[in-house]
Every structure is written in C-alpha cells, then in structure tokens.
Design a protein around this motif. Structure first.
Motif, PDB file in Angstrom:
ATOM      1  N   PRO A 194     -33.568  67.200 -51.819  1.00 59.18           N
ATOM      2  CA  PRO A 194     -32.172  67.058 -51.555  1.00 59.18           C
ATOM      3  C   PRO A 194     -31.067  67.828 -52.376  1.00 59.18           C
ATOM      4  O   PRO A 194     -29.949  67.765 -52.368  1.00 59.18           O
ATOM      5  N   LEU A 195     -31.997  68.690 -53.407  1.00 61.28           N
ATOM      6  CA  LEU A 195     -31.111  69.647 -54.364  1.00 61.28           C
ATOM      7  C   LEU A 195     -30.671  70.969 -53.573  1.00 61.28           C
ATOM      8  O   LEU A 195     -29.897  71.757 -54.158  1.00 61.28           O
ATOM      9  N   THR A 196     -31.320  71.261 -52.666  1.00 60.78           N
ATOM     10  CA  THR A 196     -31.169  72.654 -51.662  1.00 60.78           C
ATOM     11  C   THR A 196     -30.875  73.794 -52.806  1.00 60.78           C
ATOM     12  O   THR A 196     -29.908  74.675 -52.822  1.00 60.78           O
ATOM     13  N   ASP A 197     -31.897  74.051 -53.626  1.00 60.06           N
ATOM     14  CA  ASP A 197     -31.899  75.147 -54.829  1.00 60.06           C
ATOM     15  C   ASP A 197     -33.178  75.876 -54.610  1.00 60.06           C
ATOM     16  O   ASP A 197     -34.372  75.596 -55.393  1.00 60.06           O
ATOM     17  N   LEU A 198     -33.214  76.970 -54.055  1.00 57.68           N
ATOM     18  CA  LEU A 198     -34.418  77.722 -53.892  1.00 57.68           C
ATOM     19  C   LEU A 198     -34.674  78.372 -55.241  1.00 57.68           C
ATOM     20  O   LEU A 198     -35.849  79.000 -55.208  1.00 57.68           O
ATOM     21  N   THR A 199     -33.870  78.533 -56.181  1.00 62.66           N
ATOM     22  CA  THR A 199     -34.246  78.958 -57.596  1.00 62.66           C
ATOM     23  C   THR A 199     -34.900  78.083 -58.445  1.00 62.66           C
ATOM     24  O   THR A 199     -35.338  78.448 -59.476  1.00 62.66           O
ATOM     25  N   LEU A 200     -35.287  76.877 -58.076  1.00 64.51           N
ATOM     26  CA  LEU A 200     -35.823  75.930 -59.042  1.00 64.51           C
ATOM     27  C   LEU A 200     -37.159  76.360 -59.108  1.00 64.51           C
ATOM     28  O   LEU A 200     -37.806  76.841 -58.071  1.00 64.51           O
ATOM     29  N   LYS A 201     -37.776  76.114 -60.373  1.00 62.48           N
ATOM     30  CA  LYS A 201     -39.265  76.227 -60.519  1.00 62.48           C
ATOM     31  C   LYS A 201     -40.112  74.902 -60.621  1.00 62.48           C
ATOM     32  O   LYS A 201     -39.436  73.966 -61.128  1.00 62.48           O
ATOM     33  N   GLY A 202     -41.537  75.247 -60.609  1.00 58.13           N
ATOM     34  CA  GLY A 202     -42.253  74.064 -60.931  1.00 58.13           C
ATOM     35  C   GLY A 202     -42.333  73.765 -62.493  1.00 58.13           C
ATOM     36  O   GLY A 202     -41.850  74.813 -63.156  1.00 58.13           O
ATOM     37  N   MET A 203     -42.629  72.827 -62.713  1.00 60.41           N
ATOM     38  CA  MET A 203     -42.834  72.124 -64.305  1.00 60.41           C
ATOM     39  C   MET A 203     -43.789  71.373 -64.522  1.00 60.41           C
ATOM     40  O   MET A 203     -44.295  70.504 -63.549  1.00 60.41           O
ATOM     41  N   VAL A 204     -44.415  71.417 -65.482  1.00 61.13           N
ATOM     42  CA  VAL A 204     -45.626  70.686 -65.782  1.00 61.13           C
ATOM     43  C   VAL A 204     -45.520  70.079 -67.298  1.00 61.13           C
ATOM     44  O   VAL A 204     -45.365  71.145 -68.264  1.00 61.13           O
ATOM     45  N   VAL A 205     -45.325  68.734 -67.715  1.00 60.90           N
ATOM     46  CA  VAL A 205     -45.177  68.267 -68.910  1.00 60.90           C
ATOM     47  C   VAL A 205     -46.413  67.553 -69.302  1.00 60.90           C
ATOM     48  O   VAL A 205     -46.507  66.630 -68.633  1.00 60.90           O
ATOM     49  N   GLY A 206     -46.883  67.906 -70.483  1.00 56.65           N
ATOM     50  CA  GLY A 206     -47.981  67.193 -71.146  1.00 56.65           C
ATOM     51  C   GLY A 206     -49.370  67.629 -71.085  1.00 56.65           C
ATOM     52  O   GLY A 206     -50.385  67.142 -70.983  1.00 56.65           O
ATOM     53  N   LEU A 207     -49.438  69.211 -71.156  1.00 58.90           N
ATOM     54  CA  LEU A 207     -50.792  69.429 -70.934  1.00 58.90           C
ATOM     55  C   LEU A 207     -51.332  69.550 -72.625  1.00 58.90           C
ATOM     56  O   LEU A 207     -50.667  69.434 -73.422  1.00 58.90           O
ATOM     57  N   THR A 208     -52.746  69.879 -72.354  1.00 59.81           N
ATOM     58  CA  THR A 208     -53.406  69.911 -73.635  1.00 59.81           C
ATOM     59  C   THR A 208     -54.500  71.070 -73.314  1.00 59.81           C
ATOM     60  O   THR A 208     -54.448  71.944 -72.562  1.00 59.81           O
ATOM     61  N   LEU A 209     -55.142  71.219 -74.717  1.00 57.44           N
ATOM     62  CA  LEU A 209     -56.271  72.159 -74.706  1.00 57.44           C
ATOM     63  C   LEU A 209     -57.379  72.132 -73.721  1.00 57.44           C
ATOM     64  O   LEU A 209     -58.372  72.910 -73.657  1.00 57.44           O
ATOM     65  N   SER A 210     -57.696  70.809 -73.434  1.00 60.63           N
ATOM     66  CA  SER A 210     -58.837  70.543 -72.635  1.00 60.63           C
ATOM     67  C   SER A 210     -58.651  71.331 -71.262  1.00 60.63           C
ATOM     68  O   SER A 210     -57.655  71.532 -70.640  1.00 60.63           O
ATOM     69  N   ARG A 211     -60.091  71.743 -70.923  1.00 61.32           N
ATOM     70  CA  ARG A 211     -60.165  72.775 -69.745  1.00 61.32           C
ATOM     71  C   ARG A 211     -61.129  72.066 -68.724  1.00 61.32           C
ATOM     72  O   ARG A 211     -61.582  72.925 -67.549  1.00 61.32           O
ATOM     73  N   GLY A 212     -61.463  70.845 -68.654  1.00 62.14           N
ATOM     74  CA  GLY A 212     -62.717  70.419 -67.871  1.00 62.14           C
ATOM     75  C   GLY A 212     -62.062  69.838 -66.423  1.00 62.14           C
ATOM     76  O   GLY A 212     -61.032  69.897 -66.112  1.00 62.14           O
ATOM     77  N   LEU A 213     -63.304  69.016 -65.878  1.00 62.73           N
ATOM     78  CA  LEU A 213     -63.088  68.670 -64.529  1.00 62.73           C
ATOM     79  C   LEU A 213     -62.111  67.323 -64.890  1.00 62.73           C
ATOM     80  O   LEU A 213     -61.383  66.942 -63.821  1.00 62.73           O
ATOM     81  N   ASP A 214     -62.282  66.612 -65.797  1.00 60.81           N
ATOM     82  CA  ASP A 214     -61.006  65.423 -65.858  1.00 60.81           C
ATOM     83  C   ASP A 214     -59.807  65.827 -66.149  1.00 60.81           C
ATOM     84  O   ASP A 214     -59.056  65.323 -65.157  1.00 60.81           O
ATOM     85  N   GLU A 215     -59.549  66.831 -66.618  1.00 58.50           N
ATOM     86  CA  GLU A 215     -58.253  67.536 -66.679  1.00 58.50           C
ATOM     87  C   GLU A 215     -57.854  68.059 -65.504  1.00 58.50           C
ATOM     88  O   GLU A 215     -56.595  67.812 -64.975  1.00 58.50           O
ATOM     89  N   LEU A 216     -58.563  68.904 -64.651  1.00 59.38           N
ATOM     90  CA  LEU A 216     -58.143  69.120 -63.400  1.00 59.38           C
ATOM     91  C   LEU A 216     -58.015  67.982 -62.362  1.00 59.38           C
ATOM     92  O   LEU A 216     -57.045  68.111 -61.751  1.00 59.38           O
ATOM     93  N   ALA A 217     -58.679  67.011 -62.534  1.00 59.64           N
ATOM     94  CA  ALA A 217     -58.298  65.693 -61.673  1.00 59.64           C
ATOM     95  C   ALA A 217     -56.995  65.070 -61.979  1.00 59.64           C
ATOM     96  O   ALA A 217     -56.396  64.763 -61.136  1.00 59.64           O
ATOM     97  N   LEU A 218     -56.715  65.143 -63.258  1.00 59.36           N
ATOM     98  CA  LEU A 218     -55.269  64.675 -63.592  1.00 59.36           C
ATOM     99  C   LEU A 218     -54.292  65.414 -63.333  1.00 59.36           C
ATOM    100  O   LEU A 218     -53.367  64.760 -62.660  1.00 59.36           O
ATOM    101  N   ILE A 219     -54.516  66.583 -63.388  1.00 57.94           N
ATOM    102  CA  ILE A 219     -53.162  67.712 -62.707  1.00 57.94           C
ATOM    103  C   ILE A 219     -53.003  67.536 -61.386  1.00 57.94           C
ATOM    104  O   ILE A 219     -51.895  67.541 -60.746  1.00 57.94           O
ATOM    105  N   TYR A 220     -54.339  67.186 -60.765  1.00 58.66           N
ATOM    106  CA  TYR A 220     -54.181  67.169 -59.129  1.00 58.66           C
ATOM    107  C   TYR A 220     -53.593  65.583 -58.934  1.00 58.66           C
ATOM    108  O   TYR A 220     -52.694  65.601 -58.157  1.00 58.66           O
ATOM    109  N   LEU A 221     -53.872  64.860 -59.521  1.00 55.67           N
ATOM    110  CA  LEU A 221     -53.170  63.513 -59.325  1.00 55.67           C
ATOM    111  C   LEU A 221     -51.623  63.406 -59.577  1.00 55.67           C
ATOM    112  O   LEU A 221     -51.028  62.771 -58.889  1.00 55.67           O
TER     113      LEU A 221
END
Length: 550
Positions: free
Chosen positions: A397-424
C-alpha cells in the motif's frame, strides 16, 4: 478426454496469457478442467527494468495450446471462448502490424510487459498533477499502468508514435485477434487506463499529461467501444481465427479480463457451504481473492465505492458486475522467491538433491525445513532473520517503486540450511506484505474474513500456511488448481448465453478444494515479526533521507 457418453456436455475454452507462458483449458459447465495445455513464450530484457514480448509469438502460442485441448472433441459441444492476459501494452500500426517498443527498431518486440518499469520519470510527472482520476488508483498511479508507458513511447520513440494505429491492453488484443472487433473490456480500460464506467475518458487528464493527440481522434487508438467482461464480442470467432485456433467458426468470444481478475472470478464466488468458514453467512464482500504467481494481486469487492490509500480502485464492475473492486498487489512474489533461491551459493547443491529425490526444489526445501526445525514450529526458525520483499518496488500500500529489498540477520554460513532459512523468511515477508495490504483495506472500510488463493504459489503448502498464520484468516484453495483458466472459461460461458450472469457462472463453476486454517497459537510470534517488518521500511526511508541530504 471426454468419452462418447458425455456427448451432451457443454464445454468452454479458457486461454490465459501469463508472464512466461500461455495456457489453455477445456472446462465443462461444472468448472471441471477436462484438458489442459501450456507453451512458453519469449521475454526480452534488453536493459534493466525493460521487459518486452512479441504479440505474434503470444498469438501463435494461444493457437497451439487451444488446438491441443480441443483435439478429439465434438465441435458442436464447444460453446464459448474467453481470454485473460497480463496487463501488458501491445502496439500496432494502422494496418495492425507490430510496431517496435524499443530503440533498436525491432518491430516484432511490440509489447511492453506489465512489469516493465522504464516509465519511472513519466509516472512521477503524472502523479505530480494530482488529477482527479488518480483518486481511483489509490491516489498515485503505478508505473505498471498504461498512461506512463504511452508517454514514454511518445517521448522516446517518436517514429513509432507517429505510425501507431492502436494501443491494446493484451487481453483486448486477443479478443480483437479472435473477432476482428477493436472493442475494449471495461476491466482493462478502467483498471489500467483511467476510464470510468460513468464518465468514460477524461479529456483533461490526457491533455494535462501531454497525450492530447489521443483525445483528437476520439480515443480510437485506445478504445471508444467498451464492453463488460463476459459480454459477447461482435459476431464471434472469425473464419481465419477459427482455423488458427482449431475451433468452430462463429462461436461466442467474450470480452476479456486481466489475468488476476480472471483468477478472482474463478475462486471468489464459490459455494462455501459445509466448510465452517466465517464467510459462509456473509456476503461476497467479506472475501479477498489473492492471485499469486510471478506477482500477487489482492482483489476485494464492495457494494459501495471504498477509497483505499495505496490500493488501486475503486473500479465499478471491473471484475464482478455491479460491485466495486479494490486491487492491492505485490510486484514481485514468485519472481522474488526464484531470485532469492536461485541466486544463493548453495543452489547447485539444492538442485542436485532435489533431482535425486525426484522432487521440485520447493518441495525439497519445505522438507528440509521440517528436518532442521527440531522442536520449533517451522515459522519460528526466522526469529533472527527478516526480509523486506520490495526488490522491484512497492505496489501496495506504499506505492513507492523506488523502495528496495532488505535482508537483516545474515551470517557467514553458506550451506543448504541457510538457503532454506532465507527462502522461509522471503515467503514470510510476502505474507507480511499481504497482511499490510489487508489492514489498510480494512481500515478504509472493507470487512474481510476469508482469503481465497489461486495461482502457481498456491500450490506451495508453506506459502499457503504462512499466509493463514500471518494474516490470521482461513485460506480457501479451489478444487481446480487452474482457477485463472476456469475464470477465463466462465467468460466464454457467459458470452455463449448458457448462464444468465457472471454471478451464476461463478457459483456453478467455482469449486472449493481445501481449507487451510491459521494456527492461532503462533499469533504472538507473527505479531512481533510484523512489528519488525514495518520497522524495516521505516529504517530504509530514514537512511535514504540521510544519504539524500548530501
């Protein structure tokens, strides 16, 4: 395919043009999909935020899939044809030949896709006018609507602009190809072009934004003959189109719908008796149809016009005749999930393991989440991981095409568990965005008790359960997974005269399959997630304000 004993059955063909493919279905009078076919269509992305297609490629795919679904069927049983499509812009010359929408002069690429954001500066100027027509699009026009795209063509492709004969919304282009009639659907012109059902076109708007040339020819280029969705177009299918589609000449062709609206028709009017749903004893206005695929649309109807800040509409009779429509939306949902998952470093591992288990990547990810959750509910795994999903701007409802995506809470882990979590976390963010839209609609006067989901993402049980849990509302899934195609077929059924109204066809052809209830024990967790969700956009705007002060 139908047997010989079913010779009395009446069939309707629904054709749906999505972002990446064309689908067709043969549907009977009870809303059962008897046959289904799909064919991919080409998308060109010549530069960032530019997405183009070919109307010839799209029509060829329509013909191919339609021929496939009616093969072996007695032609006398096929009663009507309905189209729906994305709200993309088709440009043709005075002889109806394709015209380039690109600086390369490639005429076959004559479609600016709905998700194309090239007209960002044009839509800013249009919104700065504060013209009264903007009240019917939530107060601000979206870059995904047609006026900014028309203005972009005029300013950037003057040679194409001079040669233009007609601009079509893609659903209307398809009904023209089938009938030779240039009539437009009330759905397309109201929802994407600023037409109103009571006043028609507003000359002052087009003149104010610099498109006065459209007024001079009495709107012939964008449509001066408007039909209600489901109304029969012209004399039906032309001989040429009948041959191309493999259908009988002269069968009824319906005025079309935008794809999301067809999905709404396919689910929102279904009979819910016996399912213990709050909407059972409530009017259809208590329901919201959510059509979720590449993007998501949230369709709510009302008996009186409700003006919702940041939500498109109210549009009269744009989906259900006699009712006002409000349409919320998220510009990238299925596309966002694919982007996040396929762009992760662990994607090759996921792809290999999913293939080895003979499952889709998303079925495998859902199973993997069940393995790593331990004693926690799956959703609680993201207590420290949060996503703001507007990687392609915010539609509602913000009608702002300039807004960007954000991710908060990343770690250095790079495995399948982390992929599943970011998907969730991404799926949850989309559901939180839906909650944001619903709350704004309810604050403006809608009374919503039940969600009706259809589209590709509704096949994902995690996506469905997260929407139930996060919104706190039951989610109804249709019996036929291909609800958008059923909606298109409903149009053909109405055009044939076999049903007295859209509402009658919706009730008889829309069927409930399964109901997913929210887990109210998880309410406190998702209330906290929602608080964080709203904080994310606050912080984004705050840091942008700091940087803009340079």
């Amino acid at each position: 395919m139908p047997s010989e004993t079913q010779s009395a059955v009446k069939y309707y063909v629904g054709v749906d043009v999505g972002s990446g493919s064309v689908r067709a279905a043969l549907v009977d009078g009870l809303g059962t999909v008897v046959a289904h076919a799909e064919q991919p269509i080409q998308v060109w992305e010549p530069r960032a935020d530019h997405y183009e297609q070919s109307s010839a490629d799209i029509w060829a795919a329509c013909c191919s899939v339609t021929k496939e679904v009616v093969r072996g069927v007695d032609a006398s049983q096929i009663r009507g044809l309905g189209f729906d499509a994305t709200c993309s812009l088709v440009v043709v010359d005075k002889q109806f030949q394709p015209l380039a929408v690109n600086s390369e002069g490639q005429n076959h690429r004559n479609v600016i896709m709905w998700m194309d954001h090239r007209a960002a500066s044009q839509v800013q100027r249009i919104n700065a006018t504060q013209h009264r027509v903007l009240n019917y699009v939530g107060g601000a026009m979206s870059v995904e609507m047609q006026p900014p795209k028309l203005l972009w063509i005029k300013e950037n492709l003057p040679k194409s602009w001079e040669k233009v004969g007609y601009f079509f919304d893609l659903p209307d282009f398809l009904s023209w190809k089938a009938t030779g009639v240039t009539a437009r659907s009330l759905c397309t012109v109201v929802c994407k072009w600023t037409y109103t059902s009571d006043r028609g076109w507003d000359d002052t708007f087009w003149k104010m934004i610099g498109l006065e040339d459209l007024v001079k020819d009495k709107y012939e280029k964008i449509g001066n003959h408007v039909l209600s969705p489901g109304e029969a177009v012209g004399e039906g299918l032309t001989p040429g189109a009948a041959k191309e589609l493999g259908l009988p000449e002269g069968i009824a062709v319906a005025a079309s719908l935008i794809d999301a609206h067809a999905g709404g028709l396919g689910v929102i009017g279904a009979d819910v008796k016996g399912h213990n749903l709050p909407c059972e004893k409530q009017p259809i206005t208590s329901r919201v149809a959510m059509i979720c695929g590449t993007s998501s649309c949230h369709m709510g109807v009302s008996e009186r016009p409700i003006f919702v800040p940041g939500v498109w509409g109210p549009y009269f009779s744009a989906m259900v005749p006699g009712l006002w429509l409000n349409e919320g939306g998220q510009s990238a949902t299925g596309k966002l999930i694919d982007h996040v998952v396929r762009g992760h470093v662990a994607f090759p591992e996921l792809e290999a393991k999913a293939a080895a288990s003979a499952h889709s990547i998303y079925t495998y990810l859902n199973s993997h989440l069940d393995l790593i959750k331990k004693s926690l509910p799956v959703g609680f795994l993201t207590v420290d991981l949060h996503v703001w999903p507007d990687f392609h701007g915010n539609r509602s409802p913000l009608t702002d095409l300039t807004l960007k995506g954000m991710v908060v809470g990343l770690t250095l882990s790079r495995g399948l568990d982390e992929l599943a979590l970011i998907y969730l976390a991404t799926v949850q963010a989309i559901a939180l965005g839906t909650r944001h839209i619903l709350e704004v609609m309810q604050a403006a006067g809608h009374d919503i008790s039940t969600l009706f989901l259809c589209g590709g993402l509704s096949k994902n049980p995690l996506f469905v359960q997260m929407h139930a849990d996060i919104t706190g509302k039951p989610v109804v899934l249709s019996k036929e997974v291909e609800s958008v195609l059923v909606g298109a077929a409903i149009l053909g059924a109405c055009a044939s005269g076999d049903f007295a109204s859209i509402q009658e066809a919706m009730a008889k052809m829309g069927k409930i399959g399964r109901v997913v209830q929210p887990n109210h024990e998880h309410k406190r967790f998702y209330d906290k997630k929602y608080q964080v969700f709203l904080k994310l956009v606050e912080h984004q705007r705050e840091y942008r304000s700091i940087m803009n002060s340079l």
